[in-house]
Design an enzyme around this catalytic site. Structure first.
Site, PDB file in Angstrom:
ATOM      1  N   HIS A   1      43.790  30.943  25.183  1.00 25.15           N
ATOM      2  CA  HIS A   1      44.407  30.234  26.297  1.00 25.15           C
ATOM      3  C   HIS A   1      44.862  28.865  25.819  1.00 25.15           C
ATOM      4  O   HIS A   1      44.052  27.975  25.595  1.00 25.15           O
ATOM      5  CB  HIS A   1      43.430  30.096  27.456  1.00 25.15           C
ATOM      6  CG  HIS A   1      42.953  31.414  27.978  1.00 25.15           C
ATOM      7  ND1 HIS A   1      41.942  32.132  27.382  1.00 25.15           N
ATOM      8  CD2 HIS A   1      43.371  32.174  29.029  1.00 25.15           C
ATOM      9  CE1 HIS A   1      41.755  33.262  28.048  1.00 25.15           C
ATOM     10  NE2 HIS A   1      42.599  33.317  29.045  1.00 25.15           N
TER      11      HIS A   1
ATOM     12  N   HIS B   1      49.405  29.688  30.865  1.00 27.06           N
ATOM     13  CA  HIS B   1      47.946  29.796  30.958  1.00 27.06           C
ATOM     14  C   HIS B   1      47.359  30.554  29.769  1.00 27.06           C
ATOM     15  O   HIS B   1      46.251  30.271  29.329  1.00 27.06           O
ATOM     16  CB  HIS B   1      47.579  30.512  32.264  1.00 27.06           C
ATOM     17  CG  HIS B   1      46.136  30.863  32.395  1.00 27.06           C
ATOM     18  ND1 HIS B   1      45.218  30.041  32.996  1.00 27.06           N
ATOM     19  CD2 HIS B   1      45.447  31.957  31.982  1.00 27.06           C
ATOM     20  CE1 HIS B   1      44.024  30.608  32.942  1.00 27.06           C
ATOM     21  NE2 HIS B   1      44.136  31.771  32.349  1.00 27.06           N
TER      22      HIS B   1
ATOM     23  N   GLU C   1      21.986  31.116  46.694  1.00 26.61           N
ATOM     24  CA  GLU C   1      21.284  31.749  45.582  1.00 26.61           C
ATOM     25  C   GLU C   1      22.041  31.568  44.262  1.00 26.61           C
ATOM     26  O   GLU C   1      21.436  31.330  43.215  1.00 26.61           O
ATOM     27  CB  GLU C   1      21.089  33.244  45.864  1.00 26.61           C
ATOM     28  CG  GLU C   1      20.276  33.555  47.116  1.00 26.61           C
ATOM     29  CD  GLU C   1      21.101  33.518  48.395  1.00 26.61           C
ATOM     30  OE1 GLU C   1      22.342  33.327  48.305  1.00 26.61           O
ATOM     31  OE2 GLU C   1      20.520  33.668  49.483  1.00 26.61           O
TER      32      GLU C   1
ATOM     33  N   HIS D   1      17.792  43.996  53.138  1.00 26.58           N
ATOM     34  CA  HIS D   1      16.867  43.048  52.539  1.00 26.58           C
ATOM     35  C   HIS D   1      15.858  43.718  51.605  1.00 26.58           C
ATOM     36  O   HIS D   1      14.978  43.058  51.076  1.00 26.58           O
ATOM     37  CB  HIS D   1      16.090  42.301  53.638  1.00 26.58           C
ATOM     38  CG  HIS D   1      16.920  41.270  54.364  1.00 26.58           C
ATOM     39  ND1 HIS D   1      18.145  41.549  54.920  1.00 26.58           N
ATOM     40  CD2 HIS D   1      16.698  39.945  54.616  1.00 26.58           C
ATOM     41  CE1 HIS D   1      18.631  40.458  55.494  1.00 26.58           C
ATOM     42  NE2 HIS D   1      17.781  39.477  55.321  1.00 26.58           N
TER      43      HIS D   1
END
Lengths: 672, 672
Positions: A35, A265, A414, A476
């Protein structure tokens, strides 16, 4: 862009930035992949940062008080490699640049922690770097409060692209950093309006400055090619009490025919266009050549930090011997000597008292004795503190007003938590653990994999590890998560059966240097199965004989975690019928796999039928059911065959057939 | 809060909202678990929405033109169950409310799609509902543009809590919805300032209205207990051309002793406090009792939609028979009859031409023939369109100006993409597929698991499926991901070996009704191995004999995807030495597992040595290496033993020992 104007406005600066651009072009062209655009767009910002602000000493890449430079847009790795080469990092000679993206090179496609001293973190999966950086900054804040500014006073600088800011984990990081007022965190946004698929507006119209401001950040917007503006913005950012975002309007692949396009890019390899770009820069050099004057100026920049480094050492040496030793210990990631005795004492007490508690509670009991003797632990939870049992007395809460606190309320984040934990571990002097429900491993996977890939010893406290969670239901209840985690290379997955095994697992996690740990812990109470105290850490062997057969050995029950006590009950049922039954507790497959084959065969000898019991799916268990070599054993599995359900836990174990009776029946059917 | 004032200001409204609150309190108390606070806090918003705005007919929960109600804060499931009971959904009689969170009940701890008609999506893992809703709204926009407002013109209403907004996936959803100007999407933010760990400000200071505005949303802030304000805000939201967020200031557990506290978030079971709350509400009824007048008014609300529903049917019946049939077909999720012939024709052409292409390209070739005959496909990529090969000619881009376009530039948002795909599938009339690099399965896991749990047939186009990705390095190279995905229940993981297998895999994915599919596709070119055309879909058997042994069968090579051609080469090497070798292609373990044991034994007979070849880790392969029953076979594995590396792909296969030569050598060593 008027390249000529840029050249003449700041010729010295331009020459230095040009070196980054041409090295990038040459390396990508030689590799025929990579890149080019990002390093070419951000070269000016990087040059000013390294020249005027970054505190670093290439001769001492691990100097604890260095500023950290995090390339969140990791695909722009040539920016980092160029800077490391130009400023004189030993691990980054020109040969490495020439060997970009080749087998065995330190210059991997994306920066890989551990490949070269000076690479602070592995980036590439977008958003991870900016989320790591929150952990770096938190570790610095805690250590600055603890050790004083003379010893710890550095900043974390981050370069993030549009992709990083689109990833959800960036929002978790931004919001957490803003709330925590991490004033030593400075993020440069490479605002080039280009992603792989096209201009950013085909997928995003977000006003990024407004978004950062909404979470309490200090925000500036500048021309990312104007060295004076860059310098002024960094100075202002350093002086603001909030985390800072500097929106740098840049041109991707600046000066190349592909400037400002999606093509820019990627890998720019056309030789004519490369030549034209170099000419536009006023640097018509050969491959990998850099103007002598630029090399000299870059070398001076690289040498600049030696003085500050020496002064820091003088201050450090003025500390008491004890303090110096303690500082070195935490930075070496070594557990204190008394950890072992502390764990042993806890084990003894538990074996004697034989309490019936959930292993999440066992974990808390262990942390209660660990945290007071390990100042380097930084704990937290993604909004489940009372359920994960991760907070112990006297840790204190990390907060803008209480910087010595070592417990972090991560919020329902999380992924951000796991990425921040990686950052803390990488920063040094910190041992991070964090909790959530095991099922939400799913949300944190991106960062957990990087713990394993980088080899940082973070600890994931994953409670509610099965249908034992009960009424919250299948969303869960993990069933495939043990398999997922065990499938991940370099990750120790512990599923302890009781408090003693939990303490042993914690001891291994806290002494690990290169491997992250997952502790899969129950919601529900479990009896103590290790009622006979042993000094030895049995979990370290991965699996061991918990109870042997009485009489002729006809069956072996293999179990982990909450199912070990079920196995023990099943053994009672079977022994009562004269069927000699061994129970093997297998708290950590990875460590068992590392044992000598002779040990594994002693624990799991051929002959008896084998039944594995685990309240998860069977995937992976065949490895242990089929024996080491020679004849295959008759075997069976007692566990889950799909997703769970919403009901009280006891009912679920019964309905899904994970009971001592089911296990005994399975053994007997195999013996027929 | 002054409950008395609320009661007297809007007595009829209050009575109806009270019914939700008391049912919630009673159900949670009876279950002794659950979340009381959210339904109690949002009862007023829900009441106004259902009474005055929501277009729905409880007698026809699948009416395609109904408004969708998404409870993103799924822990507040009793809000949804109460509303369904009160408005008269057949699947939700009072017995179900009484059986909340019990084995076999439709009223699971969190709403589970499929448990009761009328539950639009499974929520509980936070952020998923709001991210699903973007998919619901996109599907509606496309269908409205395609079928006209008379047939499709409905809204998606979402209730999201602080936890939903902290999860990173919410940012991906918010940014995408804002850019796409999804005017039929209306989100209520339950702004109660409470999470499990405490007040929100211990983890977040984000100005949420500002954050939404930064992404182009229409934002209003209201008192969430004032029915007039709620009504006015919904009306304004419906009339704005942007997606709308209504910040509703609410009191969690309104009117209960635990109001405005973290405790109020959870299960409120104290009998005295429950009684006191009911008295404060002016509803001192027994367990599960609702005032007759409230029941009557709720029933009227439930009956309100029948008229609109009938009028819609009249309009629908005015469509041509062909159009009606097509509409019914896409809503039934049935593939068009000519799909099968189309796939067969492609297979024949490929078998004859035997091109050497990457399977990501094979996938594009397949989509090129599928998309024109299946108007219900909605494709996209997380900013890797050119790499995932997911865009075909004439699909058109979905954009505020081009609403019939069926291709979505999701941006770098794998999680948001997967969740939106779930929403499209759940909306009906849409078959969603989306691409990213297989490694970034990690980012999308949260939503992918829900595809499997809900049983929605989304298709994940996961390209660059091994070290074959090459230079981008280990952060981008999946090694454990096949194992992770195979470990997930109800997920078909396809790893096709060439274009023919890719087309067959797509056919299965597009005709699946209850199972999501993952297509693991290569970056690198592969030869066509299926050079003999067969009408039969061989992939549907999961595994099959691609080439049998010549002479005595001494070895079986098991392989998937890019390693099948390596197995074929190894077979050539072995046959040349007189070692009879069978090659079994195993593109889908899950489907092979579903076959009769007799078929599995025919494909994998006992006796010969077995070697599996896969450029991933071994985890899970023991299932197939050890045979069905009887004697264990001698076996080996050729694949990865840890993370990959950055280098050209060919070099990596060689360095990691995944070649025909390595495979042949392994077989020979086993035969010794």
């Amino acid at each position: 862009m008027d390249i000529a104007a840029l050249r003449t406005a700041h010729p010295d600066h331009w020459m230095k930035a040009t070196a980054i651009r041409t090295l990038t072009l040459d390396a990508v062209a030689a590799a025929n992949s990579g890149h080019s655009g990002m390093p070419m767009g951000m070269a000016d910002v990087a040059t000013v940062l390294f020249e005027k602000h970054l505190k670093f000493d290439p001769k001492a890449p691990e100097w604890p008080d260095r500023d950290r430079f995090i390339l969140s847009a990791g695909h722009g790795s040539m920016l980092l490699y160029s800077l490391m080469y130009l400023t004189g990092y030993e691990d980054m000679p020109l040969e490495q640049i020439k060997d970009f993206r080749q087998w065995g090179a330190r210059t991997a496609g994306h920066p890989e922690f551990g490949h070269a001293r000076g690479i602070e973190t592995t980036t590439g999966p977008l958003g991870q770097g900016i989320a790591n950086s929150v952990g770096f900054a938190i570790a610095e804040e805690i250590q600055r409060a603890t050790w004083g500014k003379k010893i710890v006073d550095h900043r974390t600088y981050v370069m993030a692209g549009d992709g990083c800011l689109m990833e959800g984990v960036s929002q978790e990081a931004i919001a957490l950093a803003g709330m925590q007022k991490l004033s030593h965190l400075i993020v440069f946004w490479d605002n080039n309006n280009i992603t792989i698929d096209g201009t950013v507006d085909i997928a995003d119209i977000t006003n990024q400055p407004m978004r950062f401001e909404a979470s309490g950040w200090h925000v500036q917007s500048i021309d990312g090619h104007d060295p004076e503006a860059i310098d002024a913005a960094i100075t202002a950012a350093k002086n603001d009490p909030r985390p800072s975002m500097i929106a740098c309007k840049t041109h991707i692949a600046l000066g190349h025919a592909a400037q400002d396009t999606s093509k820019g890019h990627g890998a720019l390899t056309n030789a004519d266009q490369l030549k034209a770009a170099k000419e536009a820069y006023g640097a018509p050099m050969g491959d990998f050549e850099v103007a002598a004057d630029a090399l000299k100026q870059w070398a001076e920049i690289g040498a600049r930090g030696a003085k500050a480094h020496k002064e820091w050492h003088d201050r450090f040496n003025a500390l008491s011997a004890n303090k110096q030793a303690e500082f070195k210990r935490i930075y070496a990631g070594e557990a204190p000597k008394r950890l072992s005795a502390t764990i042993r004492a806890l084990k003894k007490q538990i074996s004697e008292g034989a309490p019936s508690v959930a292993t999440r509670k066992s974990s808390e009991m262990t942390l209660e004795v660990i945290n007071p003797i390990m100042q380097e632990t930084i704990g937290g939870s993604a909004d489940l503190t009372g359920s994960n049992n991760t907070l112990t007395k006297d840790m204190g809460t990390f907060h803008p007003d209480t910087r010595k606190g070592r417990y972090i309320y991560y919020g329902v984040r999380e992924h951000g938590m796991a990425a921040a934990m990686n950052g803390m571990a990488l920063h040094g002097g910190a041992r991070a653990y964090g909790g959530t429900f095991m099922c939400f491993t799913d949300y944190a996977r991106g960062a957990m994999r990087l713990s394993a890939l980088m080899g940082v010893p973070t600890t994931y406290v994953m409670t509610h590890d099965s249908i034992g969670l009960g009424e919250d239901g299948p969303t869960h209840q993990p069933v495939e998560h043990l398999a997922m985690l065990r499938a991940t290379p370099n990750m120790n997955v512990f599923r302890p059966a009781d408090t003693v095994e939990t303490a042993e697992a914690w001891e291994i996690a806290l002494t690990s240097q290169k491997t992250p740990s997952v502790l899969a812990l129950t919601r529900q109470n479990l009896p103590t199965v290790r009622t006979e105290h042993k000094n030895k850490n049995m979990v370290a062997q991965g699996a061991y004989v918990l109870a042997d057969a009485e009489g002729k050995r006809q069956a072996i029950l293999l179990a982990t975690g909450s199912e070990v006590s079920i196995a023990m009950e099943a053994r009672d049922l079977l022994q009562a019928e004269g069927i000699g039954t061994r129970v093997v507790s297998m708290p950590c497959w990875e460590l068992f796999e590392e044992q000598e084959e002779s040990y594994r065969k002693r624990v799991l000898p051929g002959g008896p039928v084998r039944v594995a019991i685990e309240a998860g799916i069977r995937f992976g268990w065949d490895r242990w059911l089929f024996g080491e070599r020679g004849k295959r054993e008759k075997s069976g599995f007692v566990g889950m065959h799909g997703f769970g359900a919403s009901a009280p836990a006891e009912r679920l174990f019964k309905e899904f057939g994970i009971t001592a009776e089911d296990t005994a029946a399975k053994v007997k059917s195999l013996l027929k």
